[in-house]
Design a protein around this motif. Structure first.
Motif, short mmCIF file in Angstrom:
data_model
loop_
_atom_site.label_atom_id
_atom_site.label_comp_id
_atom_site.label_asym_id
_atom_site.label_seq_id
_atom_site.Cartn_x
_atom_site.Cartn_y
_atom_site.Cartn_z
N TYR A 160 0.79 -1.22 0.00
CA TYR A 160 0.00 0.00 0.00
C TYR A 160 0.83 1.28 0.00
O TYR A 160 0.28 2.35 -0.22
CB TYR A 160 -0.94 0.02 1.21
N GLY A 161 2.13 1.20 0.29
CA GLY A 161 2.94 2.39 0.25
C GLY A 161 3.75 2.63 1.51
O GLY A 161 3.58 1.97 2.52
N TYR A 162 4.64 3.61 1.41
CA TYR A 162 5.60 3.90 2.48
C TYR A 162 4.93 4.30 3.78
O TYR A 162 5.30 3.86 4.85
CB TYR A 162 6.53 5.02 2.00
N PHE A 163 3.90 5.17 3.71
CA PHE A 163 3.30 5.73 4.92
C PHE A 163 1.79 5.80 4.74
O PHE A 163 1.18 6.87 4.83
CB PHE A 163 3.89 7.11 5.19
N ALA A 164 1.16 4.67 4.49
CA ALA A 164 -0.27 4.64 4.20
C ALA A 164 -1.08 5.01 5.44
O ALA A 164 -0.83 4.52 6.54
CB ALA A 164 -0.68 3.25 3.71
N LEU A 165 -2.08 5.88 5.23
CA LEU A 165 -2.95 6.34 6.30
C LEU A 165 -4.28 5.59 6.26
O LEU A 165 -4.93 5.56 5.21
CB LEU A 165 -3.23 7.85 6.17
N PRO A 166 -4.72 4.99 7.36
CA PRO A 166 -6.04 4.35 7.38
C PRO A 166 -7.14 5.39 7.17
O PRO A 166 -7.06 6.52 7.68
CB PRO A 166 -6.12 3.75 8.79
N ILE A 167 -8.17 5.01 6.42
CA ILE A 167 -9.33 5.88 6.18
C ILE A 167 -10.47 5.37 7.04
O ILE A 167 -10.98 4.26 6.84
CB ILE A 167 -9.74 5.86 4.70
N LEU A 168 -10.89 6.18 7.99
CA LEU A 168 -11.99 5.83 8.89
C LEU A 168 -13.21 6.63 8.47
O LEU A 168 -13.19 7.86 8.44
CB LEU A 168 -11.62 6.16 10.34
N TRP A 169 -14.29 5.93 8.14
CA TRP A 169 -15.56 6.58 7.77
C TRP A 169 -16.60 6.17 8.79
O TRP A 169 -17.02 5.02 8.82
CB TRP A 169 -15.97 6.16 6.36
N GLY A 170 -17.01 7.10 9.60
CA GLY A 170 -17.92 6.75 10.69
C GLY A 170 -17.24 5.78 11.63
O GLY A 170 -16.24 6.08 12.26
N GLU A 171 -17.77 4.58 11.69
CA GLU A 171 -17.22 3.54 12.55
C GLU A 171 -16.58 2.41 11.76
O GLU A 171 -16.34 1.33 12.28
CB GLU A 171 -18.32 2.97 13.45
N ARG A 172 -16.27 2.68 10.48
CA ARG A 172 -15.70 1.63 9.63
C ARG A 172 -14.39 2.08 9.01
O ARG A 172 -14.23 3.24 8.61
CB ARG A 172 -16.67 1.26 8.51
N PHE A 173 -13.46 1.14 8.90
CA PHE A 173 -12.26 1.38 8.12
C PHE A 173 -12.56 0.95 6.69
O PHE A 173 -12.88 -0.22 6.44
CB PHE A 173 -11.08 0.59 8.68
N VAL A 174 -12.46 1.89 5.75
CA VAL A 174 -12.87 1.60 4.38
C VAL A 174 -11.71 1.55 3.41
O VAL A 174 -11.90 1.21 2.23
CB VAL A 174 -13.91 2.65 3.90
N GLY A 175 -10.50 1.88 3.85
CA GLY A 175 -9.36 1.82 2.95
C GLY A 175 -8.16 2.52 3.55
O GLY A 175 -8.10 2.78 4.75
N ARG A 176 -7.19 2.83 2.66
CA ARG A 176 -5.97 3.51 3.10
C ARG A 176 -5.36 4.23 1.92
O ARG A 176 -5.60 3.87 0.75
CB ARG A 176 -5.00 2.51 3.72
N LEU A 177 -4.59 5.26 2.19
CA LEU A 177 -3.93 6.01 1.12
C LEU A 177 -2.54 6.43 1.57
O LEU A 177 -2.27 6.63 2.75
CB LEU A 177 -4.75 7.23 0.71
N ASP A 178 -1.65 6.53 0.59
CA ASP A 178 -0.24 6.86 0.85
C ASP A 178 0.07 8.23 0.26
O ASP A 178 0.29 8.35 -0.95
CB ASP A 178 0.65 5.78 0.22
N PRO A 179 0.07 9.29 1.08
CA PRO A 179 0.30 10.64 0.57
C PRO A 179 1.76 11.08 0.71
O PRO A 179 2.49 10.60 1.58
CB PRO A 179 -0.60 11.49 1.48
N LYS A 180 2.15 11.99 -0.14
CA LYS A 180 3.47 12.62 -0.02
C LYS A 180 3.39 14.03 -0.58
O LYS A 180 2.93 14.22 -1.73
CB LYS A 180 4.55 11.83 -0.76
N ALA A 181 3.81 14.99 0.20
CA ALA A 181 3.77 16.39 -0.24
C ALA A 181 5.02 16.71 -1.06
O ALA A 181 6.13 16.67 -0.53
CB ALA A 181 3.67 17.31 0.97
#
Length: 231
Positions: A140-161
């Motif tokens: 999923y990537g170097y520093f993937a962030l969990p995506i929490l929607w309400g009370e569910r984890f629905v995915g993750r994303l790896d951002p870099k500025a």
């Protein structure tokens, strides 16, 4: 930044600066862990802050149970494994707070996800911080962030500025395999991505690999529109 000064110039005079006893420390750690987690097993309380050994935590937990400052609870589907909570947490449990429309991009070190086995048991979310994994083996990537929607984890994303380009690059975005509610989620996620970009002094959001691929174009459209509104 860290700033150092003399204790007496930082803390008010009425603060008790004596070293706490083991009982005081244990009770503090139990309360702190349960305040952070809501509900937790004894081992999870022990692992929240490593400042006392297991015997100290176990004794403090029994003391607080006897004093009714902590209560034992059961979690549906995990019966037979006692969890513990502070009474105020139970008073607010189940109350509607609009959580179903709230989306959060969590740090890998957030209290909710820092204990990976706990998050798997309670939410069925298999999460690993892959910055310590060889690049070729990352999913999923170097520093993937969990995506929490309400009370569910629905995915993750790896951002870099990419600050030289004032662009927030989303290297990977992966939703859980069973997730299908994209119509409701994508506008909220677009807003969260724009907020993250702005917080990092970025003027654009650049999407990389998105899974499933079918949602990429719509999310990109929503992000561009939202970025224009906030520009």
């Amino acid at each position: 930044q860290r700033l150092y000064d003399l204790t007496e110039r930082v803390l008010p005079g009425e603060v008790d600066t004596r070293v706490p006893s083991n009982d005081e420390l244990g009770r503090f750690l139990v309360r702190r862990a349960l305040s952070a987690h809501g509900v937790a097993r004894e081992r999870e309380i022990q692992e929240h802050i490593y400042a006392a050994n297991r015997k100290v935590i176990a004794k403090a937990l029994r003391q607080l149970l006897d004093a009714a400052e902590v209560v034992e609870v059961s979690v549906a589907g995990l019966e037979g494994n006692p969890y513990y909570a502070l009474p105020p947490a139970l008073d607010s449990a189940g109350q509607e707070d609009g959580g179903s429309t709230r989306i959060s991009l969590l740090s890998p070190f957030d209290n909710l996800v820092i204990q990976r086995d706990r998050i798997w048991r309670l939410f069925g979310f298999d999460y690993t911080l892959e910055c310590f994994t060889p690049a070729a083996k990352r999913k999923y990537g170097y520093f993937a962030l969990p995506i929490l929607w309400g009370e569910r984890f629905v995915g993750r994303l790896d951002p870099k500025a990419a600050r030289s380009r004032r662009t927030l690059a989303i290297n990977t975005l992966a939703f859980e395999a069973e997730f299908t509610e994209f119509k409701e989620l994508l506008p909220l996620l677009a807003e969260a991505l724009v907020d993250l970009a702005r917080a990092n002094d970025c003027d654009e959001v650049e999407l990389g690999a998105v899974s499933p691929r079918k949602v990429r174009r719509e999310l990109e459209r929503l992000v561009v529109g939202r970025m224009g509104q906030s520009g």
